[in-house]
Motif scaffolding. Structure first.
Motif, mmCIF file in Angstrom:
data_model
loop_
_atom_site.group_PDB
_atom_site.id
_atom_site.type_symbol
_atom_site.label_atom_id
_atom_site.label_comp_id
_atom_site.label_asym_id
_atom_site.label_seq_id
_atom_site.Cartn_x
_atom_site.Cartn_y
_atom_site.Cartn_z
ATOM 1 N N ALA A 47 2.215 0.811 16.180
ATOM 2 C CA ALA A 47 2.365 1.437 17.493
ATOM 3 C C ALA A 47 1.563 2.728 17.640
ATOM 4 N N LEU A 48 1.383 3.464 16.533
ATOM 5 C CA LEU A 48 0.746 4.783 16.624
ATOM 6 C C LEU A 48 -0.557 4.876 15.844
ATOM 7 N N GLY A 49 -0.953 3.805 15.140
ATOM 8 C CA GLY A 49 -2.195 3.829 14.386
ATOM 9 C C GLY A 49 -2.179 4.793 13.216
ATOM 10 N N GLN A 50 -0.996 5.068 12.650
ATOM 11 C CA GLN A 50 -0.858 6.015 11.549
ATOM 12 C C GLN A 50 -0.915 5.243 10.227
ATOM 13 N N VAL A 51 -2.038 5.386 9.512
ATOM 14 C CA VAL A 51 -2.247 4.659 8.254
ATOM 15 C C VAL A 51 -1.857 5.562 7.092
ATOM 16 N N PRO A 52 -0.878 5.167 6.266
ATOM 17 C CA PRO A 52 -0.478 6.014 5.134
ATOM 18 C C PRO A 52 -1.564 6.072 4.073
ATOM 19 N N GLY A 53 -1.743 7.267 3.477
ATOM 20 C CA GLY A 53 -2.686 7.419 2.384
ATOM 21 C C GLY A 53 -2.093 6.891 1.094
ATOM 22 N N PRO A 54 -2.906 6.805 0.032
ATOM 23 C CA PRO A 54 -2.430 6.218 -1.239
ATOM 24 C C PRO A 54 -1.228 6.946 -1.831
ATOM 25 N N LEU A 55 -1.296 8.295 -1.970
ATOM 26 C CA LEU A 55 -0.181 9.031 -2.550
ATOM 27 C C LEU A 55 1.055 8.951 -1.657
ATOM 28 N N GLU A 56 0.821 9.015 -0.359
ATOM 29 C CA GLU A 56 1.932 8.904 0.593
ATOM 30 C C GLU A 56 2.611 7.549 0.474
#
Length: 282
Positions: free
Chosen positions: A234-243
């Motif tokens: 919905a928001l295009g928020q891609v988590p990073g590897p550490l996250e």
């Protein structure tokens, strides 16, 4: 719940996160009053005290969570907030595996906080405040679920919280309170209240009546994953590897927590009997 949160993010450029959270509680309270119509007994002391504490804790959890997601990705905020349920799950028993679960959760939170601290320390703080309120929500929600009619207490509690927190509507937002005159804004606010408060918290009452608080917290392991997916879609928020690793660690910690030993319907009205010790909210 997190589809509603994604809708709420869309209002943050017109209203402050706190105002959106208060509108969420107010709209859910109004719908509940119309739907449930709690009897006079539900407004008397100590029922009002019990319901009011539950409603206020829920509302403060919502405010802190919305302030967090205004500064952090949705999945990250939920994972940080999830420290509340993991503490509830861990202290419900003193088994070695549960201590390990708590340590794993702490490691996950550290990973997530390290990723986001430099960008938004305030977001991390708000998410951890929401975590404390989420723990309070679980404890008070269990008391409401086992003390009488949980839906009556929901309606009364949300109404009481709305009355207490309505002055916060004066905070406004980037353009003041003018957006509150927009039917579209109000309609979205009602949608947020129904999706993020009314439906999930009503389902929580059904589950909490049947399960102990520890096992309920275990089931909440689904939420960081669904929040991350919702944030991505919905928001295009891609988590990073550490996250992503931190989020996975928090989920694994609650999954590790032992599932036996909880008391469900046998918990007393106060939520502190039946074998579970007292333990300490989107």
């Amino acid at each position: 719940m997190y589809v509603g949160a994604a809708l709420a993010v869309g209002l943050f450029d017109r209203l402050s996160p706190t105002v959106v959270a208060v509108l969420r509680v107010v709209s859910a309270g109004l719908v509940l009053l119309i739907w449930i119509r709690p009897p006079r007994a539900a407004w008397r002391w100590p029922a009002l005290r019990r319901a009011g504490a539950y409603g206020l804790a829920t509302a403060l959890m919502n405010i802190a969570f919305y302030e967090a997601i205004a500064r952090l990705p949705l999945g990250t905020a939920v994972a940080l907030e999830f420290v509340g349920p993991i503490v509830v799950a861990a202290v419900a028993t003193r088994r070695l595996r549960d201590v390990g679960a708590l340590l794993l959760a702490a490691a996950g939170v550290v990973l997530i906080a390290d990723v986001q601290w430099a960008g938004s320390a305030a977001g991390v703080v708000w998410a951890l405040v929401a975590a404390g309120m989420w723990a309070a929500y679980i404890v008070l929600g269990k008391r409401v679920a086992t003390a009488g009619n949980g839906f009556d207490d929901m309606a009364v509690g949300f109404t009481a919280a709305s009355v207490v927190l309505c002055p916060l509507l004066l905070i406004g937002g980037p353009v003041g309170l003018a957006p509150l005159a927009s039917p579209v804004v109000l309609l979205v606010a009602v949608g947020v209240g129904v999706l993020s408060s009314l439906l999930p918290y009503a389902l929580d009452q059904i589950v909490l009546r049947r399960l102990g608080r520890g096992r309920f917290a275990v089931l909440l392991a689904l939420l960081p994953a669904t929040a991350t997916v919702t944030g991505l879609v919905a928001l295009g928020q891609v988590p990073g590897p550490l996250e992503a690793i931190g989020i996975a660690a928090v989920v694994a910690a609650v999954a590790l927590r032992s599932r036996d030993g909880d008391q469900g319907a046998g918990d007393g009205p106060g939520g502190i009997t039946g074998g579970e010790p007292v333990e300490g909210r989107s």
